[in-house]
Design a protein around this motif. Structure first.
Motif, PDB file in Angstrom:
ATOM      1  N   MET A   1       0.837  -1.198   0.000  1.00  0.00           N
ATOM      2  CA  MET A   1       0.000   0.000   0.000  1.00  0.00           C
ATOM      3  C   MET A   1       0.878   1.257   0.000  1.00  0.00           C
ATOM      4  O   MET A   1       1.833   1.361   0.772  1.00  0.00           O
ATOM      5  N   HIS A   2       0.550   2.181  -0.894  1.00  0.00           N
ATOM      6  CA  HIS A   2       1.281   3.447  -0.935  1.00  0.00           C
ATOM      7  C   HIS A   2       0.960   4.264   0.313  1.00  0.00           C
ATOM      8  O   HIS A   2      -0.205   4.429   0.673  1.00  0.00           O
ATOM      9  N   LYS A   3       1.986   4.749   0.983  1.00  0.00           N
ATOM     10  CA  LYS A   3       1.796   5.542   2.197  1.00  0.00           C
ATOM     11  C   LYS A   3       1.850   7.024   1.851  1.00  0.00           C
ATOM     12  O   LYS A   3       2.793   7.484   1.189  1.00  0.00           O
ATOM     13  N   LEU A   4       0.852   7.757   2.295  1.00  0.00           N
ATOM     14  CA  LEU A   4       0.826   9.211   2.119  1.00  0.00           C
ATOM     15  C   LEU A   4       1.539   9.857   3.300  1.00  0.00           C
ATOM     16  O   LEU A   4       1.101   9.722   4.452  1.00  0.00           O
ATOM     17  N   ILE A   5       2.637  10.550   3.040  1.00  0.00           N
ATOM     18  CA  ILE A   5       3.414  11.212   4.084  1.00  0.00           C
ATOM     19  C   ILE A   5       3.083  12.700   4.049  1.00  0.00           C
ATOM     20  O   ILE A   5       3.291  13.375   3.028  1.00  0.00           O
ATOM     21  N   CYS A   6       2.580  13.188   5.176  1.00  0.00           N
ATOM     22  CA  CYS A   6       1.980  14.529   5.228  1.00  0.00           C
ATOM     23  C   CYS A   6       2.611  15.346   6.345  1.00  0.00           C
ATOM     24  O   CYS A   6       2.230  15.203   7.518  1.00  0.00           O
ATOM     25  N   PRO A   7       3.601  16.181   6.032  1.00  0.00           N
ATOM     26  CA  PRO A   7       4.255  16.973   7.072  1.00  0.00           C
ATOM     27  C   PRO A   7       3.291  17.945   7.757  1.00  0.00           C
ATOM     28  O   PRO A   7       2.533  18.659   7.092  1.00  0.00           O
ATOM     29  N   SER A   8       3.345  17.949   9.091  1.00  0.00           N
ATOM     30  CA  SER A   8       2.566  18.908   9.871  1.00  0.00           C
ATOM     31  C   SER A   8       3.389  20.184  10.013  1.00  0.00           C
ATOM     32  O   SER A   8       4.368  20.239  10.756  1.00  0.00           O
ATOM     33  N   LEU A   9       2.984  21.205   9.285  1.00  0.00           N
ATOM     34  CA  LEU A   9       3.816  22.411   9.215  1.00  0.00           C
ATOM     35  C   LEU A   9       3.775  23.246  10.492  1.00  0.00           C
ATOM     36  O   LEU A   9       4.543  24.194  10.623  1.00  0.00           O
ATOM     37  N   MET A  10       2.932  22.888  11.434  1.00  0.00           N
ATOM     38  CA  MET A  10       2.929  23.590  12.708  1.00  0.00           C
ATOM     39  C   MET A  10       4.299  23.492  13.391  1.00  0.00           C
ATOM     40  O   MET A  10       4.691  24.388  14.136  1.00  0.00           O
ATOM     41  N   VAL A  11       5.022  22.401  13.117  1.00  0.00           N
ATOM     42  CA  VAL A  11       6.331  22.216  13.760  1.00  0.00           C
ATOM     43  C   VAL A  11       7.493  22.457  12.802  1.00  0.00           C
ATOM     44  O   VAL A  11       8.641  22.131  13.113  1.00  0.00           O
ATOM     45  N   ALA A  12       7.204  23.007  11.622  1.00  0.00           N
ATOM     46  CA  ALA A  12       8.281  23.363  10.690  1.00  0.00           C
ATOM     47  C   ALA A  12       9.003  24.625  11.177  1.00  0.00           C
ATOM     48  O   ALA A  12       8.542  25.321  12.083  1.00  0.00           O
ATOM     49  N   ASP A  13      10.117  24.911  10.556  1.00  0.00           N
ATOM     50  CA  ASP A  13      10.893  26.120  10.877  1.00  0.00           C
ATOM     51  C   ASP A  13      10.326  27.284  10.061  1.00  0.00           C
ATOM     52  O   ASP A  13      10.700  27.486   8.904  1.00  0.00           O
ATOM     53  N   TRP A  14       9.434  28.061  10.653  1.00  0.00           N
ATOM     54  CA  TRP A  14       8.750  29.122   9.907  1.00  0.00           C
ATOM     55  C   TRP A  14       9.654  30.307   9.608  1.00  0.00           C
ATOM     56  O   TRP A  14       9.351  31.119   8.733  1.00  0.00           O
ATOM     57  N   GLN A  15      10.774  30.411  10.301  1.00  0.00           N
ATOM     58  CA  GLN A  15      11.728  31.481   9.973  1.00  0.00           C
ATOM     59  C   GLN A  15      12.435  31.194   8.655  1.00  0.00           C
ATOM     60  O   GLN A  15      12.981  32.102   8.034  1.00  0.00           O
ATOM     61  N   ASN A  16      12.409  29.914   8.243  1.00  0.00           N
ATOM     62  CA  ASN A  16      13.030  29.512   6.977  1.00  0.00           C
ATOM     63  C   ASN A  16      12.040  28.678   6.155  1.00  0.00           C
ATOM     64  O   ASN A  16      12.412  27.651   5.594  1.00  0.00           O
ATOM     65  N   ILE A  17      10.794  29.141   6.105  1.00  0.00           N
ATOM     66  CA  ILE A  17       9.742  28.300   5.525  1.00  0.00           C
ATOM     67  C   ILE A  17       9.964  28.047   4.028  1.00  0.00           C
ATOM     68  O   ILE A  17       9.637  26.968   3.525  1.00  0.00           O
ATOM     69  N   GLU A  18      10.532  28.995   3.318  1.00  0.00           N
ATOM     70  CA  GLU A  18      10.772  28.780   1.891  1.00  0.00           C
ATOM     71  C   GLU A  18      11.748  27.627   1.678  1.00  0.00           C
ATOM     72  O   GLU A  18      11.529  26.764   0.823  1.00  0.00           O
ATOM     73  N   LYS A  19      12.800  27.598   2.472  1.00  0.00           N
ATOM     74  CA  LYS A  19      13.782  26.504   2.400  1.00  0.00           C
ATOM     75  C   LYS A  19      13.134  25.180   2.819  1.00  0.00           C
ATOM     76  O   LYS A  19      13.361  24.135   2.198  1.00  0.00           O
ATOM     77  N   GLU A  20      12.324  25.217   3.873  1.00  0.00           N
ATOM     78  CA  GLU A  20      11.646  24.011   4.351  1.00  0.00           C
ATOM     79  C   GLU A  20      10.767  23.404   3.258  1.00  0.00           C
ATOM     80  O   GLU A  20      10.819  22.206   2.985  1.00  0.00           O
ATOM     81  N   ILE A  21       9.943  24.240   2.641  1.00  0.00           N
ATOM     82  CA  ILE A  21       9.022  23.742   1.615  1.00  0.00           C
ATOM     83  C   ILE A  21       9.799  23.224   0.406  1.00  0.00           C
ATOM     84  O   ILE A  21       9.453  22.185  -0.175  1.00  0.00           O
ATOM     85  N   LYS A  22      10.863  23.928   0.019  1.00  0.00           N
ATOM     86  CA  LYS A  22      11.682  23.473  -1.117  1.00  0.00           C
ATOM     87  C   LYS A  22      12.233  22.079  -0.852  1.00  0.00           C
ATOM     88  O   LYS A  22      12.160  21.188  -1.717  1.00  0.00           O
ATOM     89  N   GLU A  23      12.768  21.868   0.336  1.00  0.00           N
ATOM     90  CA  GLU A  23      13.366  20.574   0.655  1.00  0.00           C
ATOM     91  C   GLU A  23      12.300  19.482   0.800  1.00  0.00           C
ATOM     92  O   GLU A  23      12.522  18.329   0.417  1.00  0.00           O
ATOM     93  N   LEU A  24      11.131  19.836   1.330  1.00  0.00           N
ATOM     94  CA  LEU A  24      10.045  18.862   1.448  1.00  0.00           C
ATOM     95  C   LEU A  24       9.482  18.513   0.071  1.00  0.00           C
ATOM     96  O   LEU A  24       9.136  17.360  -0.194  1.00  0.00           O
ATOM     97  N   ASN A  25       9.377  19.520  -0.808  1.00  0.00           N
ATOM     98  CA  ASN A  25       8.960  19.245  -2.186  1.00  0.00           C
ATOM     99  C   ASN A  25       9.908  18.249  -2.835  1.00  0.00           C
ATOM    100  O   ASN A  25       9.491  17.283  -3.482  1.00  0.00           O
TER     101      ASN A  25
END
Length: 217
Positions: A1-25
């Protein structure tokens, strides 16, 4: 079964959110999960409109919003206009949840039902035909870092057993570790909201972690 991995952005680094999203993408995550809290339905406040707007500009991937707010029906158009793809509501917070779920669908968005640890399947059974996603909370909503509540597992098993009757995807949220993903995937859970227990603030990079969580080497 394919697992959907869904980051909870509440605990992401919001001071560097652009970098976070780029790396998660680049790590090929499946769904971005954004918790919206009003300080009333849950005793905390979290992400807001500007945060959802920022993430939407940084990715073409699926975005969900988890409305931990009183009267979620008042917020559907607001978040729909921001381009989210899935909206979860808590039935306890809405006077007529069936109507709100229908409104979400009419906006071309996938309706989702969030079920608290103390909420029984019987109390939401009539809503299951109306949703595309069911999100079982495995901690009490409102705060990160809580321990996994073992007593939610029988409810997860039942929802996994009956999901083919309703055609929803089954998701879990709260203290979801790598071991929990393996355990719950084996009983039919498809999607995993992951935060500090499995993804963020680890030694490995996101690409390595996500590959491992999905079952790669």
């Amino acid at each position: 079964m394919h697992k959907l991995i869904c980051p909870s952005l509440m605990v992401a680094d919001w001071q560097n959110i652009e970098k976070e999203i780029k790396e998660l993408n680049e790590a090929d995550i499946d769904i971005y999960h954004l918790d919206i809290m009003d300080g009333s339905f849950v005793p905390n406040m979290a992400l807001g409109v500007e945060d959802v707007e920022a993430v939407r500009k940084l990715t073409t991937k699926t975005i969900d919003v988890h409305l931990m707010v009183q009267n979620p029906q008042n917020f559907i158009d607001l978040f729909a206009d921001l381009g989210v793809n899935i909206i979860y509501i808590h039935p306890e917070a809405d006077q007529i949840p069936s109507r709100t779920l229908q409104t979400i669908k009419e906006r071309g968005i996938h309706p989702g039902l969030a079920i608290n640890p103390g909420t029984s399947i019987n109390s939401v059974h009539e809503l299951l035909p109306l949703v595309d996603y069911v999100l079982v909370m495995t901690v009490d909503p409102g705060f990160s870092g809580q321990p996994f509540l073992e007593y939610t597992i029988p409810k997860i098993k039942t929802l996994a057993e009956i999901k083919s009757n309703y055609h929803y995807q089954l998701m879990v949220d709260g203290a979801i570790s790598e071991n929990r993903i393996d355990e719950l995937s084996s009983i039919g859970v498809e999607g995993f909201i992951v935060g500090s227990s499995a993804l963020f603030r680890k030694n490995d990079n996101y690409k390595t972690i996500v590959k491992r969580l999905k079952g790669g080497c």
